[in-house]
Design a protein around this motif. Structure first.
Motif, mmCIF file in Angstrom:
data_model
loop_
_atom_site.group_PDB
_atom_site.id
_atom_site.type_symbol
_atom_site.label_atom_id
_atom_site.label_comp_id
_atom_site.label_asym_id
_atom_site.label_seq_id
_atom_site.Cartn_x
_atom_site.Cartn_y
_atom_site.Cartn_z
ATOM 1 N N GLY A 1 -4.854 5.794 3.269
ATOM 2 C CA GLY A 1 -3.653 5.158 2.747
ATOM 3 C C GLY A 1 -3.656 4.840 1.278
ATOM 4 N N ASN A 2 -4.710 5.261 0.562
ATOM 5 C CA ASN A 2 -4.834 4.888 -0.848
ATOM 6 C C ASN A 2 -5.064 6.081 -1.755
ATOM 7 O OD1 ASN A 2 -5.054 1.884 -0.377
ATOM 8 N ND2 ASN A 2 -6.798 2.620 0.801
ATOM 9 N N LEU A 3 -4.596 5.939 -2.970
ATOM 10 C CA LEU A 3 -4.983 6.827 -4.040
ATOM 11 C C LEU A 3 -6.012 6.066 -4.861
ATOM 12 C CD1 LEU A 3 -1.494 8.171 -5.169
ATOM 13 C CD2 LEU A 3 -3.205 9.336 -3.736
ATOM 14 N N ASP B 1 -7.012 11.178 -2.883
ATOM 15 C CA ASP B 1 -6.509 10.516 -1.685
ATOM 16 C C ASP B 1 -7.709 10.147 -0.817
ATOM 17 O OD1 ASP B 1 -5.535 10.046 0.969
ATOM 18 O OD2 ASP B 1 -3.770 11.264 0.547
ATOM 19 N N THR C 1 -4.880 2.583 -6.172
ATOM 20 C CA THR C 1 -5.159 1.219 -5.730
ATOM 21 C C THR C 1 -6.288 0.604 -6.542
ATOM 22 O OG1 THR C 1 -4.465 1.809 -3.512
ATOM 23 C CG2 THR C 1 -5.833 -0.148 -3.715
ATOM 24 N N GLN D 1 0.829 -1.197 0.000
ATOM 25 C CA GLN D 1 0.000 0.000 0.000
ATOM 26 C C GLN D 1 0.872 1.260 0.000
ATOM 27 O OE1 GLN D 1 -2.138 1.016 3.638
ATOM 28 N NE2 GLN D 1 -3.965 1.515 2.432
ATOM 29 N N GLU D 2 1.865 1.301 0.854
ATOM 30 C CA GLU D 2 2.751 2.461 0.938
ATOM 31 C C GLU D 2 3.529 2.674 -0.360
ATOM 32 O OE1 GLU D 2 5.184 1.993 4.442
ATOM 33 O OE2 GLU D 2 3.409 1.832 5.724
ATOM 34 N N TYR E 1 1.209 4.099 -3.032
ATOM 35 C CA TYR E 1 0.904 5.490 -2.695
ATOM 36 C C TYR E 1 2.086 6.407 -3.030
ATOM 37 C CZ TYR E 1 -1.047 9.456 -0.179
ATOM 38 O OH TYR E 1 -1.554 10.687 0.140
ATOM 39 N N THR E 2 3.275 6.000 -2.612
ATOM 40 C CA THR E 2 4.476 6.802 -2.853
ATOM 41 C C THR E 2 4.739 6.986 -4.344
ATOM 42 O OG1 THR E 2 5.440 6.041 -0.778
ATOM 43 C CG2 THR E 2 6.966 6.916 -2.419
#
Length: 127
Positions: A119-121, A115, A77, A67-68, A71-72
């Motif tokens: 924790g997700n786009l 966002d 997602t 997930q990170e 996102y980065t």
């Protein structure tokens, strides 16, 4: 074979519940205790009501890293389809939703990325 349930990892189920219902407009379908967490699903009020999105607590280190990383890198997602990306962008922006990718025309239609605060786009797409 058909899809009945799909999930999205969230870092806070209650925050996700609020965002996915109050901002995105989904409706809670199931909300049951599951140990220290919940089996929490939402559905689209536009149907079909048998397709559920599980707001799954992200407690698995491998899933957290995945997930990170997405996102980065700015990778959504998942994607939700809407009738009018610009109208949804305008509506959601007024509610304080952050859009790292503004509505733009692509080869496959109009899209924007927001966002979800959990924790997700997520991309919204108009075909």
């Amino acid at each position: 074979m058909k899809i009945k349930l799909t999930s999205i990892f969230v870092n806070d189920q209650e925050k996700a519940r609020t965002f996915y219902t109050e901002v995105l407009g989904f409706v809670v379908k199931q909300d049951m205790p599951a140990g220290n967490y919940k089996w929490l699903t939402v559905v689209s009020p536009e149907g079909p009501d048998d397709l559920e999105l599980l707001l799954e607590p992200n407690i698995n280190p491998a899933a957290q890293a995945y997930q990170e990383s997405l996102y980065t890198q700015g990778i959504p997602t998942t994607s939700f389809f809407v009738d009018d990306v610009q109208a949804e962008y305008d509506r959601m922006s007024k509610l304080g939703v952050v859009f790292p990718t503004l509505p733009s025309e692509t080869e496959w239609g109009v899209l924007a990325v927001f966002d979800d605060t959990c924790g997700n786009l997520i991309s919204i797409h108009q075909g």
